[in-house]
Design a protein around this motif. Structure first.
Motif, short mmCIF file in Angstrom:
data_model
loop_
_atom_site.label_atom_id
_atom_site.label_comp_id
_atom_site.label_asym_id
_atom_site.label_seq_id
_atom_site.Cartn_x
_atom_site.Cartn_y
_atom_site.Cartn_z
N ASN A 22 0.84 -1.21 0.00
CA ASN A 22 0.00 0.00 0.00
C ASN A 22 0.87 1.26 0.00
O ASN A 22 0.65 2.20 0.75
N LEU A 23 1.85 1.22 -0.88
CA LEU A 23 2.84 2.28 -0.96
C LEU A 23 2.85 2.92 -2.35
O LEU A 23 2.92 2.22 -3.35
N LEU A 24 2.76 4.23 -2.35
CA LEU A 24 2.89 4.98 -3.61
C LEU A 24 4.11 5.89 -3.48
O LEU A 24 4.13 6.77 -2.62
N ARG A 25 5.13 5.62 -4.29
CA ARG A 25 6.34 6.43 -4.17
C ARG A 25 6.63 7.15 -5.50
O ARG A 25 6.59 6.52 -6.56
N ILE A 26 6.88 8.44 -5.40
CA ILE A 26 7.26 9.22 -6.59
C ILE A 26 8.50 10.02 -6.20
O ILE A 26 8.50 10.74 -5.19
N LYS A 27 9.56 9.86 -6.97
CA LYS A 27 10.82 10.50 -6.59
C LYS A 27 11.54 11.07 -7.79
O LYS A 27 11.85 10.36 -8.74
N GLY A 28 11.80 12.36 -7.74
CA GLY A 28 12.59 12.98 -8.80
C GLY A 28 11.95 14.24 -9.34
O GLY A 28 10.84 14.60 -8.96
N GLU A 29 12.66 14.90 -10.22
CA GLU A 29 12.13 16.12 -10.81
C GLU A 29 11.09 15.79 -11.87
O GLU A 29 11.19 14.78 -12.55
N SER A 30 10.10 16.67 -11.98
CA SER A 30 9.03 16.41 -12.94
C SER A 30 8.76 17.65 -13.78
O SER A 30 8.17 18.61 -13.29
N TYR A 31 9.21 17.61 -15.02
CA TYR A 31 8.85 18.68 -15.97
C TYR A 31 8.76 18.14 -17.39
O TYR A 31 9.39 18.65 -18.31
N PRO A 32 7.95 17.10 -17.58
CA PRO A 32 7.81 16.54 -18.93
C PRO A 32 7.13 17.52 -19.87
O PRO A 32 6.49 18.47 -19.42
N GLU A 33 7.30 17.26 -21.17
CA GLU A 33 6.66 18.11 -22.17
C GLU A 33 5.14 18.05 -22.02
O GLU A 33 4.45 19.04 -22.17
N ASN A 34 4.64 16.86 -21.69
CA ASN A 34 3.20 16.69 -21.56
C ASN A 34 2.91 15.93 -20.26
O ASN A 34 2.92 14.70 -20.23
N PRO A 65 11.78 17.43 -5.81
CA PRO A 65 12.49 18.71 -5.66
C PRO A 65 12.06 19.77 -6.67
O PRO A 65 12.17 20.95 -6.38
N TYR A 66 11.58 19.36 -7.83
CA TYR A 66 11.07 20.36 -8.77
C TYR A 66 9.88 19.81 -9.56
O TYR A 66 9.95 18.72 -10.13
N LEU A 67 8.80 20.58 -9.56
CA LEU A 67 7.61 20.25 -10.33
C LEU A 67 7.30 21.44 -11.23
O LEU A 67 7.19 22.57 -10.73
N ASN A 68 7.14 21.23 -12.51
CA ASN A 68 6.68 22.35 -13.33
C ASN A 68 5.17 22.52 -13.08
O ASN A 68 4.54 21.72 -12.38
N SER A 69 4.60 23.58 -13.65
CA SER A 69 3.22 23.90 -13.28
C SER A 69 2.25 22.79 -13.69
O SER A 69 1.32 22.48 -12.94
N SER A 70 2.48 22.16 -14.85
CA SER A 70 1.51 21.13 -15.25
C SER A 70 1.69 19.84 -14.44
O SER A 70 0.72 19.11 -14.21
N SER A 71 2.89 19.57 -13.94
CA SER A 71 3.08 18.42 -13.04
C SER A 71 2.43 18.69 -11.69
O SER A 71 1.89 17.78 -11.04
N SER A 72 2.48 19.94 -11.26
CA SER A 72 1.86 20.31 -10.00
C SER A 72 0.34 20.12 -10.09
O SER A 72 -0.31 19.64 -9.15
N LYS A 73 -0.19 20.44 -11.27
CA LYS A 73 -1.62 20.20 -11.52
C LYS A 73 -1.93 18.70 -11.47
O LYS A 73 -2.92 18.27 -10.86
N ALA A 74 -1.05 17.89 -12.08
CA ALA A 74 -1.25 16.44 -12.09
C ALA A 74 -1.22 15.89 -10.66
O ALA A 74 -2.03 15.04 -10.28
N LEU A 75 -0.30 16.41 -9.85
CA LEU A 75 -0.20 15.95 -8.46
C LEU A 75 -1.47 16.32 -7.68
O LEU A 75 -1.96 15.54 -6.85
#
Lengths: 128, 182
Positions: A22-34, A65-75
């Protein structure tokens, strides 16, 4: 149900979702094109997981450590799914891991906490 | 030689320009320049928060070029279709970093961009924060490839209101430029 594992790239994080732990792990910078496209399999996996399990406690371990605006929306969308889960009896603990010198990362986590009030947040600084 | 590269090089240095790019922008370009830009700033002992603010603005600007520039070239195997062209400058003036970005836009888009930016220029830090969180909670607007949050995020990281301008290119296009001082 299978684990979901997506390896990190320069602009996308490592994803490790384990239904047994029951673990959800996300690690790293996120700024994909889409970001919407990158996170689609993540949403689909979570949707299926929530539909198959009996309500229990989920740990969400985040080090972003870094989320672009559309990744922040996804989160935010991910947190909305988890808030719905809390409404149906789950408990959700979010570990927000950040560099203790990174005030923007702490602020980002605090704002997400403010907008997902039914999730429990634990802020975990790491010191270099 | 028609183009005086040495003079160009000296002029950039004199103006405090750290980075200058003109051409087709791909995700790989963003990752590569972004990484180098951060290294360069860290070597200059810029604080972690400053480095991150500059990087954030750089990424949002370049992704705007990728999504919205009206100038296109060829086909790129790695993305959905063609590459979009833009120009980007990162520099330092009066001890502050700035990111300047420009690209061609369709004339009919200019009003919408102006309206969006003018609204943000009037907001203070708290208002920008509230607006960002409100927009993030809402569904992405249908005409937006990103989340429509990019400009707001840039405004939040900026040290003063963002400056922008339009200049005519031809019958259908204008050149849009935006300067963000950190």
């Amino acid at each position: 149900m299978e684990r979901l594992i997506i390896e990190a790239t320069k602009s996308t994080p490592y994803i490790f979702f384990d239904p047994e732990a029951n673990l959800l792990r996300i690690k790293g910078e996120s700024y994909p094109e889409n970001a919407a496209r990158f996170y689609t399999p993540v949403f689909l996996w979570l949707e299926e997981y929530l539909s198959l399990q009996n309500p229990n406690q989920i740990t969400v371990d985040l080090e972003l450590p870094y989320l672009n605006s559309s990744s922040s929306k996804a989160l935010m969308n991910l947190f909305e799914m988890l808030e719905d889960a809390v409404g149906s009896g789950y408990q959700v603990l979010v570990n927000w891991r950040y560099d203790d010198e990174d005030e923007l990362s702490l602020e980002c986590g605090e704002e997400l906490q403010g907008d997902a009030p039914s999730l429990t947040f634990d802020f975990i600084p790491h010191v270099k | 030689m028609g183009f005086d590269l040495l003079n160009f090089h000296r002029e950039l240095a004199k103006q405090g320009i750290i980075f200058c790019f003109r051409g087709p922008v791909s995700q790989q370009v963003i990752e590569g320049i972004g990484q180098t830009l951060r290294q360069k700033m860290e070597l200059e002992d810029a604080g972690m928060t400053t480095v991150k603010k500059v990087f954030t603005i750089f990424v949002e600007q370049m992704q705007n070029v990728v999504n919205y520039s009206a100038e296109k070239v060829g086909e790129d195997e790695l993305s959905d279709g063609e590459l979009r062209v833009g120009v980007l400058v990162v520099g330092r003036e009066d001890n502050r970093f700035y990111v300047l970005c420009g690209n061609s836009v369709l004339k009919e888009q200019t009003e919408r961009i102006k309206n969006r930016l003018d609204v943000l220029r009037e907001m203070n830090e708290e208002q920008l924060k509230a607006f960002y969180r409100e927009r993030r909670k809402m569904g992405a607007s249908l005409d937006s490839k990103g989340a429509g949050l990019g400009f707001i995020d840039m405004a939040r990281k900026a040290g003063r209101p963002m400056e922008y301008g339009f200049a005519p290119l031809d019958n259908q296009h204008e050149f849009f430029s935006i300067k963000v001082v950190i």
